[in-house]
Design a protein around this motif. Structure first.
Motif, PDB file in Angstrom:
ATOM      1  N   PRO A  41      22.131 -49.656  42.074  1.00  0.00           N
ATOM      2  CA  PRO A  41      23.109 -49.836  43.155  1.00  0.00           C
ATOM      3  C   PRO A  41      22.437 -50.330  44.429  1.00  0.00           C
ATOM      4  CG  PRO A  41      23.388 -47.700  42.073  1.00  0.00           C
ATOM      5  CD  PRO A  41      22.087 -48.266  41.587  1.00  0.00           C
ATOM      6  N   GLU A  42      23.139 -51.154  45.177  1.00  0.00           N
ATOM      7  CA  GLU A  42      22.582 -51.666  46.431  1.00  0.00           C
ATOM      8  C   GLU A  42      22.225 -50.530  47.383  1.00  0.00           C
ATOM      9  OE1 GLU A  42      25.275 -54.469  48.126  1.00  0.00           O
ATOM     10  OE2 GLU A  42      24.829 -56.041  46.651  1.00  0.00           O
ATOM     11  N   ARG A  43      22.993 -49.450  47.337  1.00  0.00           N
ATOM     12  CA  ARG A  43      22.714 -48.340  48.266  1.00  0.00           C
ATOM     13  C   ARG A  43      21.357 -47.706  48.002  1.00  0.00           C
ATOM     14  NH1 ARG A  43      26.270 -46.248  44.578  1.00  0.00           N
ATOM     15  NH2 ARG A  43      25.507 -44.412  43.421  1.00  0.00           N
ATOM     16  N   HIS A  44      20.843 -47.812  46.767  1.00  0.00           N
ATOM     17  CA  HIS A  44      19.511 -47.277  46.481  1.00  0.00           C
ATOM     18  C   HIS A  44      18.449 -48.019  47.281  1.00  0.00           C
ATOM     19  CE1 HIS A  44      20.245 -45.071  42.387  1.00  0.00           C
ATOM     20  NE2 HIS A  44      21.179 -44.796  43.287  1.00  0.00           N
ATOM     21  N   ILE A  45      18.667 -49.314  47.480  1.00  0.00           N
ATOM     22  CA  ILE A  45      17.717 -50.098  48.273  1.00  0.00           C
ATOM     23  C   ILE A  45      17.687 -49.579  49.700  1.00  0.00           C
ATOM     24  CG2 ILE A  45      17.157 -52.393  49.143  1.00  0.00           C
ATOM     25  CD1 ILE A  45      16.763 -52.134  46.137  1.00  0.00           C
ATOM     26  N   ARG A  46      18.853 -49.340  50.254  1.00  0.00           N
ATOM     27  CA  ARG A  46      18.926 -48.851  51.636  1.00  0.00           C
ATOM     28  C   ARG A  46      18.364 -47.434  51.748  1.00  0.00           C
ATOM     29  NH1 ARG A  46      23.986 -51.580  50.916  1.00  0.00           N
ATOM     30  NH2 ARG A  46      24.018 -53.516  52.129  1.00  0.00           N
ATOM     31  N   LYS A  47      18.637 -46.606  50.744  1.00  0.00           N
ATOM     32  CA  LYS A  47      18.125 -45.237  50.780  1.00  0.00           C
ATOM     33  C   LYS A  47      16.606 -45.195  50.692  1.00  0.00           C
ATOM     34  CE  LYS A  47      21.855 -42.252  49.164  1.00  0.00           C
ATOM     35  NZ  LYS A  47      22.229 -41.188  48.213  1.00  0.00           N
ATOM     36  N   SER A  48      16.028 -46.156  49.976  1.00  0.00           N
ATOM     37  CA  SER A  48      14.578 -46.182  49.798  1.00  0.00           C
ATOM     38  C   SER A  48      13.847 -46.849  50.946  1.00  0.00           C
ATOM     39  CB  SER A  48      14.229 -46.906  48.481  1.00  0.00           C
ATOM     40  OG  SER A  48      14.753 -46.219  47.367  1.00  0.00           O
ATOM     41  N   ASP A  49      14.573 -47.424  51.880  1.00  0.00           N
ATOM     42  CA  ASP A  49      13.973 -48.123  53.017  1.00  0.00           C
ATOM     43  C   ASP A  49      13.513 -47.103  54.059  1.00  0.00           C
ATOM     44  OD1 ASP A  49      13.292 -49.638  55.204  1.00  0.00           O
ATOM     45  OD2 ASP A  49      15.256 -50.573  55.453  1.00  0.00           O
ATOM     46  N   PRO A  50      12.200 -46.918  54.237  1.00  0.00           N
ATOM     47  CA  PRO A  50      11.725 -45.902  55.184  1.00  0.00           C
ATOM     48  C   PRO A  50      12.071 -46.238  56.635  1.00  0.00           C
ATOM     49  CG  PRO A  50       9.887 -47.249  54.416  1.00  0.00           C
ATOM     50  CD  PRO A  50      11.082 -47.639  53.590  1.00  0.00           C
ATOM     51  N   THR A  51      12.301 -47.527  56.920  1.00  0.00           N
ATOM     52  CA  THR A  51      12.647 -47.912  58.289  1.00  0.00           C
ATOM     53  C   THR A  51      14.124 -47.691  58.586  1.00  0.00           C
ATOM     54  OG1 THR A  51      13.244 -50.221  57.827  1.00  0.00           O
ATOM     55  CG2 THR A  51      10.904 -49.724  58.122  1.00  0.00           C
ATOM     56  N   LYS A  52      14.939 -47.657  57.522  1.00  0.00           N
ATOM     57  CA  LYS A  52      16.393 -47.492  57.625  1.00  0.00           C
ATOM     58  C   LYS A  52      17.094 -48.678  58.281  1.00  0.00           C
ATOM     59  CE  LYS A  52      15.959 -43.579  55.650  1.00  0.00           C
ATOM     60  NZ  LYS A  52      16.199 -43.505  54.199  1.00  0.00           N
ATOM     61  N   PHE A  53      16.365 -49.793  58.461  1.00  0.00           N
ATOM     62  CA  PHE A  53      17.025 -50.968  59.044  1.00  0.00           C
ATOM     63  C   PHE A  53      16.538 -52.294  58.465  1.00  0.00           C
ATOM     64  CE2 PHE A  53      13.344 -50.212  61.823  1.00  0.00           C
ATOM     65  CZ  PHE A  53      12.751 -51.467  61.824  1.00  0.00           C
ATOM     66  N   HIS A  54      15.409 -52.292  57.761  1.00  0.00           N
ATOM     67  CA  HIS A  54      14.810 -53.554  57.331  1.00  0.00           C
ATOM     68  C   HIS A  54      15.603 -54.247  56.225  1.00  0.00           C
ATOM     69  CE1 HIS A  54      11.655 -56.512  56.478  1.00  0.00           C
ATOM     70  NE2 HIS A  54      11.897 -56.271  55.197  1.00  0.00           N
ATOM     71  N   CYS A  55      15.964 -53.513  55.183  1.00  0.00           N
ATOM     72  CA  CYS A  55      16.548 -54.130  53.989  1.00  0.00           C
ATOM     73  C   CYS A  55      17.982 -54.589  54.226  1.00  0.00           C
ATOM     74  CB  CYS A  55      16.491 -53.154  52.819  1.00  0.00           C
ATOM     75  SG  CYS A  55      14.804 -52.776  52.288  1.00  0.00           S
ATOM     76  N   LYS A  56      18.202 -55.890  54.043  1.00  0.00           N
ATOM     77  CA  LYS A  56      19.529 -56.484  54.209  1.00  0.00           C
ATOM     78  C   LYS A  56      20.154 -56.865  52.870  1.00  0.00           C
ATOM     79  CE  LYS A  56      18.615 -56.371  58.619  1.00  0.00           C
ATOM     80  NZ  LYS A  56      19.124 -55.241  59.425  1.00  0.00           N
ATOM     81  N   ILE A  57      19.332 -56.862  51.812  1.00  0.00           N
ATOM     82  CA  ILE A  57      19.773 -57.200  50.451  1.00  0.00           C
ATOM     83  C   ILE A  57      20.380 -58.608  50.398  1.00  0.00           C
ATOM     84  CG2 ILE A  57      20.866 -56.284  48.375  1.00  0.00           C
ATOM     85  CD1 ILE A  57      21.153 -53.644  49.693  1.00  0.00           C
ATOM     86  N   ASP A  58      19.838 -59.511  51.191  1.00  0.00           N
ATOM     87  CA  ASP A  58      20.309 -60.892  51.152  1.00  0.00           C
ATOM     88  C   ASP A  58      19.163 -61.891  51.003  1.00  0.00           C
ATOM     89  OD1 ASP A  58      19.056 -60.789  53.593  1.00  0.00           O
ATOM     90  OD2 ASP A  58      20.827 -61.270  54.797  1.00  0.00           O
ATOM     91  N   GLY A  59      17.950 -61.379  50.840  1.00  0.00           N
ATOM     92  CA  GLY A  59      16.796 -62.249  50.666  1.00  0.00           C
ATOM     93  C   GLY A  59      16.046 -62.539  51.943  1.00  0.00           C
ATOM     94  N   SER A  60      16.719 -62.498  53.066  1.00  0.00           N
ATOM     95  CA  SER A  60      16.062 -62.841  54.330  1.00  0.00           C
ATOM     96  C   SER A  60      14.960 -61.848  54.676  1.00  0.00           C
ATOM     97  CB  SER A  60      17.092 -62.889  55.467  1.00  0.00           C
ATOM     98  OG  SER A  60      17.701 -61.615  55.646  1.00  0.00           O
ATOM     99  N   CYS A  61      15.188 -60.580  54.400  1.00  0.00           N
ATOM    100  CA  CYS A  61      14.216 -59.555  54.773  1.00  0.00           C
ATOM    101  C   CYS A  61      12.972 -59.594  53.897  1.00  0.00           C
ATOM    102  CB  CYS A  61      14.868 -58.173  54.717  1.00  0.00           C
ATOM    103  SG  CYS A  61      15.783 -57.852  53.197  1.00  0.00           S
ATOM    104  N   CYS A  62      13.086 -60.190  52.712  1.00  0.00           N
ATOM    105  CA  CYS A  62      11.941 -60.233  51.801  1.00  0.00           C
ATOM    106  C   CYS A  62      10.817 -61.110  52.336  1.00  0.00           C
ATOM    107  CB  CYS A  62      12.373 -60.743  50.422  1.00  0.00           C
ATOM    108  SG  CYS A  62      13.316 -59.532  49.471  1.00  0.00           S
ATOM    109  N   LYS A  63      11.149 -62.046  53.218  1.00  0.00           N
ATOM    110  CA  LYS A  63      10.152 -62.967  53.768  1.00  0.00           C
ATOM    111  C   LYS A  63       9.428 -62.378  54.975  1.00  0.00           C
ATOM    112  CE  LYS A  63      11.607 -65.916  50.733  1.00  0.00           C
ATOM    113  NZ  LYS A  63      10.807 -66.135  49.507  1.00  0.00           N
ATOM    114  N   ILE A  64       9.901 -61.226  55.439  1.00  0.00           N
ATOM    115  CA  ILE A  64       9.294 -60.571  56.596  1.00  0.00           C
ATOM    116  C   ILE A  64       8.443 -59.407  56.117  1.00  0.00           C
ATOM    117  CG2 ILE A  64       9.750 -59.392  58.773  1.00  0.00           C
ATOM    118  CD1 ILE A  64      12.540 -60.718  58.740  1.00  0.00           C
TER     119      ILE A  64
END
Length: 344
Positions: A192-215
Motif C-alpha cells: 500500500p502507498e501508505r506503507h511508504i509514507r509510514k516508513s519515511d523517517p522524515t514524514k515529508f520526503h516521500c511523494k510516491i510520484d518519482g520526483s522524490c527519488c531523485k533527491i
C-alpha cells in the motif's frame, strides 16, 4: 562468543489444503505490518471476511505450484541453507516469519549448538515494513523474550550492493539466453502507498510520484518504492540494457486502499496492446521462487499477456539456490565473522 547465522524467509502453509492454508493466512494477515489497521478492524477484515473465502482460493493456487518435496519456497530455502552451511564453519539455521518453521525454533536450534552471537539475515533485498521490517521486529522480539543471552546483528537490505547487482544481472542474462525479447518487465511485490509514507523517517520526503527519488535523502534507506526502481536502474546500467525496453511494476494487492503503481497485471495488457510480442518478466523482490512468482507471474501472467495479444512469454527464475548467490552470501557471512562488516 560463538557465532551463528539465522536465515529468515516468508514461510508457507504445511500443505496446499484449506485446512493448513487458513492458519497460515491468519498469522500472515493479522501481522500489523502487513495489514496496518487497528487490531479490531484487522480482526474484522481478516477473520470476519477474508478467511471466509480466501483459504480455498489460495489452496487451489498452492496446489498448482506444489512440489513433490513440499512447498517450493521451503524446499528452495532449505537447499540454500544447506549450501551456505557447507561453505562455512558456523552453524546456520533457517526460520520462517510465518508458519510452522518458526523463528523461535530456528533460534533454539542455534542455541542448542552453543551460539550466543547471531547474524540475522532477512532474505529480502529491499526494505519494506511488511517484509524486511516484520522479520527483524519478530526476530528481536523472540530473542529478547526467549533467548535474552543472545546478541543479534541484522544484515541490512542489500538491493544496491554491487556484488548482489552482478549476481542478479548474471542470473537475468542467463534467463534471457535464446529468448528474443522486445521488453523486460521487473515485477516487484506491491505494498500500500501508505506503507511508504509510514516508513519515511522524515514524514515529508516521500511523494510516491518519482520526483522524490531523485533527491538524496535518509528516507531512501526505508523507501521500498525507491529501492525497487533503483534496483532496476542498476541492473540496466550493469547489463547495458536499452532503457526503452525495460520497465517496472508492482504485483499482488488487496482491494481498497491505493497500492504502488503501475500494477503488473495491467502492464501485461498494456504492453501486449502496444505491440510487445516477446516479454521477459523478472521478480527481484524475491530471492526464492514462491506462490507469487510461480503461480501469479509464471502462470497467470503468461495467460494475461497472451490473452491481450502477446506471443511469447518468459518468466526468469529467482536466484533460488544458484551457486553464485550461495557464494555471495557465504562471502558476506565470512566478512561479518571476521570483522563485523556487512554489505552496503
Amino acid at each position: 562468543m560463538k557465532k551463528g547465522v539465522l536465515l529468515v524467509n516468508l514461510g508457507s502453509p504445511d500443505s496446499p489444503t484449506p485446512k493448513d492454508v487458513k492458519p497460515y493466512l491468519d498469522e500472515f494477515l493479522m501481522d500489523e505490518r502487513v495489514i496496518d489497521a487497528p487490531k479490531w478492524l484487522r480482526t474484522l477484515l481478516v477473520r470476519g471476511i477474508i478467511l471466509q473465502t480466501r483459504p480455498k482460493k489460495s489452496a487451489k493456487a498452492y496446489q498448482k505450484i506444489w512440489w513433490e518435496e513440499g512447498s517450493p519456497l521451503i524446499v528452495i530455502s532449505e537447499r540454500f541453507r544447506d549450501k551456505v552451511k557447507s561453505g562455512l564453519s558456523l552453524p546456520v539455521a533457517l526460520g520462517m516469519r510465518y508458519g510452522s518453521m518458526s523463528i523461535e525454533k530456528a533460534l533454539g536450534e542455534l542455541q542448542s549448538k552453543g551460539v550466543d552471537e547471531v547474524l540475522l539475515v532477512p532474505l529480502y533485498p529491499h526494505y519494506a515494513m511488511s517484509s524486511y521490517e516484520t522479520v527483524v521486529v519478530k526476530s528481536l522480539e523472540v530473542q529478547q523474550q526467549k533467548f535474552p543471552e543472545m546478541q543479534v546483528t541484522t544484515m541490512p537490505a542489500f538491493y544496491k550492493n554491487p556484488d548482489y547487482i552482478k549476481v542478479l544481472s548474471d542470473s537475468i542474462a542467463e534467463g534471457l539466453k535464446d529468448f528474443d525479447y522486445d521488453h523486460i518487465l521487473f515485477s516487484y511485490h506491491g505494498i500500500p502507498e501508505r506503507h511508504i509514507r509510514k516508513s519515511d523517517p522524515t514524514k515529508f520526503h516521500c511523494k510516491i510520484d518519482g520526483s522524490c527519488c531523485k533527491i538524496n535523502s535518509v528516507a531512501h534507506h526505508t523507501c521500498y518504492r525507491h529501492q525497487c526502481y533503483d534496483t532496476t536502474d542498476r541492473v540496466i546500467e550493469h547489463m547495458k540494457l536499452d532503457e526503452s525496453k525495460v520497465s517496472s511494476s508492482f504485483q499482488s494487492r488487496l482491494a481498497g486502499d491505493p497500492w504502488l503503481k503501475p500494477y503488473t497485471d495491467f502492464e501485461f495488457e498494456r504492453l501486449a496492446k502496444e505491440g510487445k510480442r516477446n516479454l521477459a518478466v523478472v521478480t527481484p523482490a524475491f530471492v526464492s521462487d514462491c506462490l507469487e512468482t510461480l503461480e501469479e507471474i509464471a502462470m497467470e501472467g503468461q495467460e494475461q499477456f497472451e490473452e491481450a495479444g502477446g506471443k511469447h512469454y518468459k518468466h526468469i527464475p529467482c536466484l533460488n539456490d544458484s551457486d553464485a548467490w550461495v557464494t555471495l552470501m557465504v562471502k558476506w557471512i565470512r566478512q561479518w565473522e571476521a570483522d563485523q562488516s556487512l554489505p552496503a
